[in-house]
Write a protein that holds these residues in place. Structure first.
Motif, short mmCIF file in Angstrom:
data_model
loop_
_atom_site.label_atom_id
_atom_site.label_comp_id
_atom_site.label_asym_id
_atom_site.label_seq_id
_atom_site.Cartn_x
_atom_site.Cartn_y
_atom_site.Cartn_z
N LYS A 1 58.40 96.02 36.73
CA LYS A 1 56.99 96.37 36.89
C LYS A 1 56.12 95.11 36.89
O LYS A 1 56.17 94.30 35.98
N GLY A 2 55.35 94.94 37.97
CA GLY A 2 54.43 93.82 38.08
C GLY A 2 55.04 92.53 38.61
O GLY A 2 54.34 91.55 38.83
N LEU A 3 56.36 92.53 38.85
CA LEU A 3 57.04 91.31 39.29
C LEU A 3 56.82 91.07 40.79
O LEU A 3 57.10 91.93 41.61
N LYS A 4 56.32 89.89 41.13
CA LYS A 4 56.13 89.50 42.53
C LYS A 4 56.96 88.26 42.81
O LYS A 4 56.75 87.22 42.20
N LEU A 5 57.91 88.41 43.73
CA LEU A 5 58.83 87.33 44.04
C LEU A 5 58.56 86.76 45.43
O LEU A 5 58.02 87.46 46.29
N PRO A 6 58.96 85.52 45.69
CA PRO A 6 58.79 84.96 47.04
C PRO A 6 59.71 85.64 48.05
O PRO A 6 60.67 86.30 47.66
N ASN B 1 67.50 99.68 36.09
CA ASN B 1 67.21 100.45 37.30
C ASN B 1 66.37 99.60 38.25
O ASN B 1 65.85 98.57 37.86
N ALA B 2 66.28 100.06 39.50
CA ALA B 2 65.59 99.29 40.54
C ALA B 2 64.15 99.75 40.74
O ALA B 2 63.52 99.38 41.74
N GLU B 3 63.65 100.51 39.80
CA GLU B 3 62.27 101.02 39.89
C GLU B 3 61.28 99.86 40.03
O GLU B 3 61.30 98.92 39.24
N GLU B 4 60.45 99.95 41.07
CA GLU B 4 59.39 98.95 41.34
C GLU B 4 59.92 97.55 41.66
O GLU B 4 59.17 96.58 41.65
N LEU B 5 61.21 97.45 41.93
CA LEU B 5 61.79 96.14 42.24
C LEU B 5 61.69 95.84 43.74
O LEU B 5 62.24 96.56 44.56
N VAL B 6 60.96 94.79 44.07
CA VAL B 6 60.86 94.33 45.46
C VAL B 6 61.54 92.96 45.52
O VAL B 6 61.02 91.97 45.03
N LEU B 7 62.71 92.94 46.15
CA LEU B 7 63.49 91.71 46.21
C LEU B 7 63.09 90.85 47.41
O LEU B 7 62.52 91.36 48.38
N PRO B 8 63.38 89.55 47.36
CA PRO B 8 63.10 88.68 48.51
C PRO B 8 63.90 89.13 49.74
O PRO B 8 64.91 89.82 49.62
N LYS B 9 63.44 88.72 50.93
CA LYS B 9 64.18 89.04 52.16
C LYS B 9 65.46 88.20 52.27
O LYS B 9 66.42 88.61 52.91
N ARG B 10 65.43 87.05 51.62
CA ARG B 10 66.56 86.13 51.73
C ARG B 10 66.81 85.43 50.40
O ARG B 10 65.87 84.95 49.77
N ILE B 11 68.08 85.38 49.98
CA ILE B 11 68.46 84.63 48.79
C ILE B 11 69.57 83.66 49.20
O ILE B 11 70.61 84.07 49.74
N SER C 1 58.70 90.93 29.82
CA SER C 1 57.84 91.70 30.71
C SER C 1 57.36 90.82 31.87
O SER C 1 57.01 89.66 31.67
N ALA C 2 57.33 91.41 33.08
CA ALA C 2 56.89 90.66 34.26
C ALA C 2 55.45 91.00 34.64
O ALA C 2 54.96 90.57 35.69
N GLU C 3 54.78 91.76 33.80
CA GLU C 3 53.41 92.16 34.10
C GLU C 3 52.53 90.91 34.29
O GLU C 3 52.56 90.00 33.46
N ASN C 4 51.81 90.89 35.39
CA ASN C 4 50.92 89.77 35.75
C ASN C 4 51.67 88.50 36.16
O ASN C 4 51.06 87.45 36.31
#
Length: 196
Positions: A40-45, A59-69, A17-20
């Motif tokens: 859910k809850g995952l915050k990436l740079p 699934n990609a629900e609530e997934l916010v990916l970095p602008k650059r990898i 789980s990525a919560e918090n």
């Protein structure tokens, strides 16, 4: 609490789980999170300088990916691109091995690595970048009618299950090989290898 600056990778492969979990600051290496089944809850740079492994997400629900990898992005178990917003730049490969439909899939304009779309059944809705600096795997396509290939593929193009080549235009420039297996009702499958 993850440090604000990590001069290496953050290895949390078994995390379920990525919560918090906040990894929104500087990470100089990769972020393997293969055990996550939800974003859910995952915050990436905004920038990841190594491999980002999210192979457990279905699934990609609530997934916010970095602008650059700067390396490879692994989304191996993702079966739908619904809600998926890919980074603007991927300087490695993109692994979407289990994606069965290209609906809602928007790929970066330039891919500096390979694209793995091994389970894609139809080319409908698939818009490929103009340049792929790696291999393009389209194993499960039986037809490529209407598919616009990149102008340049600096690697191998694999069309394993192709049944016909009608209505298709192969890329102008292939730096490596084209692998095709053409199926015919009267004969066994033939494997064709063409060197560009």
């Amino acid at each position: 609490k993850v440090p604000k600056k990590v001069y290496g990778g953050i290895y949390l492969d078994k995390l379920a789980s990525a919560e918090n979990l906040n990894i929104s600051d500087t990470v100089s290496g990769g972020i393997p999170l293969a055990g996550l089944t939800s974003a859910k809850g995952l915050k990436l740079p905004e920038v990841v300088n190594g491999v980002l492994d999210l192979r457990g997400l279905k699934n990609a629900e609530e997934l916010v990916l970095p602008k650059r990898i700067e390396s490879t992005l692994i989304l191996q178990k993702l079966m739908s691109a619904k809600g998926l917003k890919l980074p603007e730049v991927i300087n490695g490969s993109l692994d979407l091995t289990n994606l069965t439909s290209a609906e809602d899939l928007i790929l970066p304009e330039i891919m500096n690595g390979g694209i793995y779309l091994a389970s894609l059944k139809s080319p409908k809705g698939l818009k490929l970048p103009e340049v792929i600096n790696g291999n393009l795997y389209l194993w499960s396509l039986t037809s490529i009618e209407g598919l616009i290939f990149p102008k340049t593929i600096n690697g191998m193009l694999t069309l394993h299950d192709l049944e016909n080549v009608e209505g298709s235009v192969i890329p102008e420039e292939l730096k490596c090989e084209l692998y095709c297996i053409i199926a015919n009702n009267d004969i066994d499958r033939k494997s064709t290898r063409l060197n560009s």
